[in-house]
Design an enzyme around this catalytic site. Sequence first.
Site, PDB file in Angstrom:
ATOM      1  N   ARG A 161      59.626  19.935  22.098  1.00  0.00           N
ATOM      2  CA  ARG A 161      60.409  19.053  21.206  1.00  0.00           C
ATOM      3  C   ARG A 161      60.579  17.631  21.748  1.00  0.00           C
ATOM      4  O   ARG A 161      60.770  16.701  20.973  1.00  0.00           O
ATOM      5  CB  ARG A 161      61.778  19.676  20.952  1.00  0.00           C
ATOM      6  CG  ARG A 161      62.629  19.839  22.203  1.00  0.00           C
ATOM      7  CD  ARG A 161      63.949  20.515  21.865  1.00  0.00           C
ATOM      8  NE  ARG A 161      64.761  20.742  23.058  1.00  0.00           N
ATOM      9  CZ  ARG A 161      65.940  21.355  23.041  1.00  0.00           C
ATOM     10  NH1 ARG A 161      66.437  21.796  21.899  1.00  0.00           N
ATOM     11  NH2 ARG A 161      66.615  21.519  24.147  1.00  0.00           N
ATOM     12  N   ASP A 218      71.470  34.327  38.584  1.00  0.00           N
ATOM     13  CA  ASP A 218      71.312  33.668  37.282  1.00  0.00           C
ATOM     14  C   ASP A 218      72.543  33.809  36.394  1.00  0.00           C
ATOM     15  O   ASP A 218      72.762  32.983  35.512  1.00  0.00           O
ATOM     16  CB  ASP A 218      70.099  34.235  36.534  1.00  0.00           C
ATOM     17  CG  ASP A 218      68.774  33.745  37.112  1.00  0.00           C
ATOM     18  OD1 ASP A 218      68.804  33.000  38.111  1.00  0.00           O
ATOM     19  OD2 ASP A 218      67.718  34.109  36.561  1.00  0.00           O
ATOM     20  N   GLU A 237      72.135  50.173  38.137  1.00  0.00           N
ATOM     21  CA  GLU A 237      71.001  49.482  37.502  1.00  0.00           C
ATOM     22  C   GLU A 237      70.581  50.271  36.259  1.00  0.00           C
ATOM     23  O   GLU A 237      70.405  51.476  36.315  1.00  0.00           O
ATOM     24  CB  GLU A 237      69.838  49.344  38.496  1.00  0.00           C
ATOM     25  CG  GLU A 237      68.552  48.806  37.912  1.00  0.00           C
ATOM     26  CD  GLU A 237      68.692  47.446  37.231  1.00  0.00           C
ATOM     27  OE1 GLU A 237      69.225  46.506  37.839  1.00  0.00           O
ATOM     28  OE2 GLU A 237      68.259  47.337  36.049  1.00  0.00           O
ATOM     29  N   TYR A 264      61.635  48.767  46.533  1.00  0.00           N
ATOM     30  CA  TYR A 264      63.036  48.329  46.404  1.00  0.00           C
ATOM     31  C   TYR A 264      63.987  49.521  46.449  1.00  0.00           C
ATOM     32  O   TYR A 264      65.017  49.491  47.108  1.00  0.00           O
ATOM     33  CB  TYR A 264      63.229  47.556  45.098  1.00  0.00           C
ATOM     34  CG  TYR A 264      63.030  46.081  45.283  1.00  0.00           C
ATOM     35  CD1 TYR A 264      64.118  45.214  45.325  1.00  0.00           C
ATOM     36  CD2 TYR A 264      61.760  45.550  45.448  1.00  0.00           C
ATOM     37  CE1 TYR A 264      63.942  43.854  45.524  1.00  0.00           C
ATOM     38  CE2 TYR A 264      61.570  44.199  45.640  1.00  0.00           C
ATOM     39  CZ  TYR A 264      62.657  43.358  45.679  1.00  0.00           C
ATOM     40  OH  TYR A 264      62.489  42.022  45.882  1.00  0.00           O
ATOM     41  N   HIS A 320      43.165  17.283  59.524  1.00  0.00           N
ATOM     42  CA  HIS A 320      42.020  16.746  58.802  1.00  0.00           C
ATOM     43  C   HIS A 320      40.876  17.754  58.735  1.00  0.00           C
ATOM     44  O   HIS A 320      40.592  18.411  59.744  1.00  0.00           O
ATOM     45  CB  HIS A 320      41.531  15.470  59.514  1.00  0.00           C
ATOM     46  CG  HIS A 320      40.484  14.744  58.757  1.00  0.00           C
ATOM     47  ND1 HIS A 320      40.763  14.070  57.579  1.00  0.00           N
ATOM     48  CD2 HIS A 320      39.160  14.616  58.979  1.00  0.00           C
ATOM     49  CE1 HIS A 320      39.632  13.537  57.132  1.00  0.00           C
ATOM     50  NE2 HIS A 320      38.653  13.863  57.954  1.00  0.00           N
ATOM     51  N   LYS A 343      53.969  37.159  37.151  1.00  0.00           N
ATOM     52  CA  LYS A 343      53.491  35.829  36.729  1.00  0.00           C
ATOM     53  C   LYS A 343      52.512  35.256  37.743  1.00  0.00           C
ATOM     54  O   LYS A 343      51.462  34.723  37.388  1.00  0.00           O
ATOM     55  CB  LYS A 343      54.715  34.922  36.531  1.00  0.00           C
ATOM     56  CG  LYS A 343      54.467  33.486  36.172  1.00  0.00           C
ATOM     57  CD  LYS A 343      54.154  32.551  37.302  1.00  0.00           C
ATOM     58  CE  LYS A 343      55.089  32.545  38.459  1.00  0.00           C
ATOM     59  NZ  LYS A 343      56.391  31.950  38.218  1.00  0.00           N
TER      60      LYS A 343
HETATM   61  P1  NDP Z   1      63.734  25.883  31.273  1.00  0.00           P
HETATM   62  O1  NDP Z   1      65.185  25.619  31.230  1.00  0.00           O
HETATM   63  O2  NDP Z   1      62.953  25.528  32.459  1.00  0.00           O
HETATM   64  O3  NDP Z   1      63.037  25.233  30.007  1.00  0.00           O
HETATM   65  C1  NDP Z   1      63.439  25.504  28.724  1.00  0.00           C
HETATM   66  C2  NDP Z   1      62.594  24.690  27.780  1.00  0.00           C
HETATM   67  O4  NDP Z   1      62.870  25.071  26.434  1.00  0.00           O
HETATM   68  C3  NDP Z   1      62.877  23.202  27.883  1.00  0.00           C
HETATM   69  O5  NDP Z   1      61.656  22.515  27.730  1.00  0.00           O
HETATM   70  C4  NDP Z   1      63.810  22.961  26.703  1.00  0.00           C
HETATM   71  O6  NDP Z   1      63.706  21.669  26.178  1.00  0.00           O
HETATM   72  C5  NDP Z   1      63.271  23.925  25.682  1.00  0.00           C
HETATM   73  N1  NDP Z   1      64.272  24.338  24.713  1.00  0.00           N
HETATM   74  C6  NDP Z   1      65.535  24.769  24.964  1.00  0.00           C
HETATM   75  N2  NDP Z   1      66.163  25.072  23.813  1.00  0.00           N
HETATM   76  C7  NDP Z   1      65.295  24.816  22.820  1.00  0.00           C
HETATM   77  C8  NDP Z   1      65.366  24.918  21.413  1.00  0.00           C
HETATM   78  N3  NDP Z   1      66.469  25.331  20.810  1.00  0.00           N
HETATM   79  N4  NDP Z   1      64.289  24.564  20.701  1.00  0.00           N
HETATM   80  C9  NDP Z   1      63.161  24.131  21.304  1.00  0.00           C
HETATM   81  N5  NDP Z   1      63.036  24.012  22.634  1.00  0.00           N
HETATM   82  C10 NDP Z   1      64.090  24.351  23.392  1.00  0.00           C
HETATM   83  O7  NDP Z   1      63.644  27.447  30.960  1.00  0.00           O
HETATM   84  P2  NDP Z   1      62.498  28.508  31.136  1.00  0.00           P
HETATM   85  O8  NDP Z   1      62.731  29.496  30.062  1.00  0.00           O
HETATM   86  O9  NDP Z   1      61.162  27.879  31.246  1.00  0.00           O
HETATM   87  O10 NDP Z   1      62.848  29.136  32.551  1.00  0.00           O
HETATM   88  C11 NDP Z   1      64.163  29.579  32.847  1.00  0.00           C
HETATM   89  C12 NDP Z   1      64.471  29.349  34.293  1.00  0.00           C
HETATM   90  O11 NDP Z   1      63.779  30.280  35.081  1.00  0.00           O
HETATM   91  C13 NDP Z   1      64.034  27.988  34.808  1.00  0.00           C
HETATM   92  O12 NDP Z   1      65.039  27.038  34.646  1.00  0.00           O
HETATM   93  C14 NDP Z   1      63.733  28.223  36.253  1.00  0.00           C
HETATM   94  O13 NDP Z   1      64.869  27.924  37.003  1.00  0.00           O
HETATM   95  C15 NDP Z   1      63.427  29.706  36.314  1.00  0.00           C
HETATM   96  N6  NDP Z   1      61.975  29.889  36.549  1.00  0.00           N
HETATM   97  C16 NDP Z   1      61.451  29.485  37.725  1.00  0.00           C
HETATM   98  C17 NDP Z   1      60.116  29.639  37.979  1.00  0.00           C
HETATM   99  C18 NDP Z   1      59.563  29.168  39.266  1.00  0.00           C
HETATM  100  O14 NDP Z   1      60.295  28.998  40.216  1.00  0.00           O
HETATM  101  N7  NDP Z   1      58.250  28.919  39.350  1.00  0.00           N
HETATM  102  C19 NDP Z   1      59.215  30.223  36.997  1.00  0.00           C
HETATM  103  C20 NDP Z   1      59.858  30.573  35.779  1.00  0.00           C
HETATM  104  C21 NDP Z   1      61.192  30.423  35.576  1.00  0.00           C
HETATM  105  P3  NDP Z   1      64.540  20.415  26.761  1.00  0.00           P
HETATM  106  O15 NDP Z   1      63.888  20.063  28.054  1.00  0.00           O
HETATM  107  O16 NDP Z   1      64.346  19.380  25.715  1.00  0.00           O
HETATM  108  O17 NDP Z   1      65.945  20.878  26.898  1.00  0.00           O
END
Ligand code: NDP
Length: 450
Positions: free
Chosen positions: A195, A298, A31, A96, A433, A47
């Site tokens: 977007r 990931d 690591e 850990y 309830h 978070k």
């Molecule tokens: P996500 O994949 O969830 O979302 C990415 C967002 O960024 C989407 O809205 C996407 O738009 C937008 N995007 C991507 N590329 C561009 C670009 N070039 N320009 C503008 N907008 C863009 O990723 P996150 O970063 O939010 O999280 C990563 C992962 O981590 C998640 O998929 C999730 O699995 C995990 N995670 C889980 C959590 C939980 O369990 N509570 C909490 C945080 C993260 P579009 O939809 O149009 O593609």
Amino acid sequence: MFDLIVIGAGSGGVRAARIAAGFGAKVAIVEERFFGGTCVNVGCVPKKLFSYGASFGDLFRLAEDYGYALHSQPAFSWDTLRDNKTREIERLNGVYQRMLEGAGVQIFSGRGVITAADKVRVGEQIIQGRHILIATGGKPFVPDIPGGEHILISDDLFSLPALPKRVAVIGGGYIACEFASILNGLGCQVHQIYRGDLFLRGFDQEVREFVAGQVAHRGVELHFSTDVRSITANDRAKQLHLEDGSVLEVDAVFYATGRVPYVDGLFEGISPALGVNGALQVDETFRTSVPGVYAVGDVIDRVQLTPVALAEGMWLARHLFAPQQAGAAPEYDFIPTAVFCHPNIGTVGLSQELALEKHGTIRVYCSEFRGMKYSLGEVQHRSLMKLIVDDVTDEVIGLHVVGDDAGEIVQGFAVAIRSGATKADFDRTIGIHPTAAEELVTMRQGKVVQ
Ligand code: NDP
């Protein structure tokens, strides 16, 4: 010679190392940054602590409805929250590390580079293993735009020296939605820019619309169907030049536009096959194209969720060192998940849109209401509960909750849905309830959609 060398002490790596060592394997873990990986250090755990922190404003408002007189406006200290969070994360790092040591895993601090199917270099040292597991996770992706040097990513938010007054959050996924709510709840003025025409792509359309309304009602300014073209800055502020021609002035710009597999500089002299997005390609036993080299979490980009990495790491350790106990490989359908935006979203199974596509005729049960907790005063927070049922088999194939503790509610229902529960099973179940969750077993008026 180790039986297993794990690269990356995050969720998947630590779980695989510990379980393998428990079966008597000689295990090393490499690591370079921190124990616990993204989830513990710059992800789920801090978070969630911030998300709790951000909900106190509502609680103070509610307290008055319940008869408490708050004699002065509660004052919030970002420094206290951030530093308490950091102390807790440092404690978890120690937990850990001790867990690994206690399991007999040998720890190598530094960056691991795989130089052959059985060799890893850490600094000057070469270690050898029968199997190598890559569990290096992901890293934030940020699009290349002019002024990109002004951008903050999720890692930065956890250690901000001061809380900005005005923030732009770019993106419409998990992280963007969660941080827009957190920053809003902590008192920042938040603009969320996405977007597409509605954030949370892939979630149920009705859920997305409902959440947008609730998030906006709580104060996040939503800007959909536009994007940032460029960013400029002066000593007072940052200016976001948007595609629609407008300019937005803020103090901080935070991008959450997805995460990509982290394989930078990981290989020397060998090159396992990567997918289009840079994810390591693996077969059903998590084997990469290089024999003896495996990958989970990931970095394989199947489902970027901690519990999925844990399940993959655990299964692989059993598969390699106790195959008789391994059972079937992890399944990826009906994975429950939560978005900790405010209000929280909890979901398992299919959205209405996907259910229609896959199942033809479905029945949809939906209920929207103001929870009892909010009934005494002016706080107008509302909840949504939705069930999607296959009209032919009567199986519940999607369950969605928006509201307080949505994740806590959905976790239990996920067991039922995973086990094939039908709407009739839900109907037979007595509600608790008064709770919000009882709504899920009392909805009777379904709408057939085909
Ligand atoms: P996500 O994949 O969830 O979302 C990415 C967002 O960024 C989407 O809205 C996407 O738009 C937008 N995007 C991507 N590329 C561009 C670009 N070039 N320009 C503008 N907008 C863009 O990723 P996150 O970063 O939010 O999280 C990563 C992962 O981590 C998640 O998929 C999730 O699995 C995990 N995670 C889980 C959590 C939980 O369990 N509570 C909490 C945080 C993260 P579009 O939809 O149009 O593609």
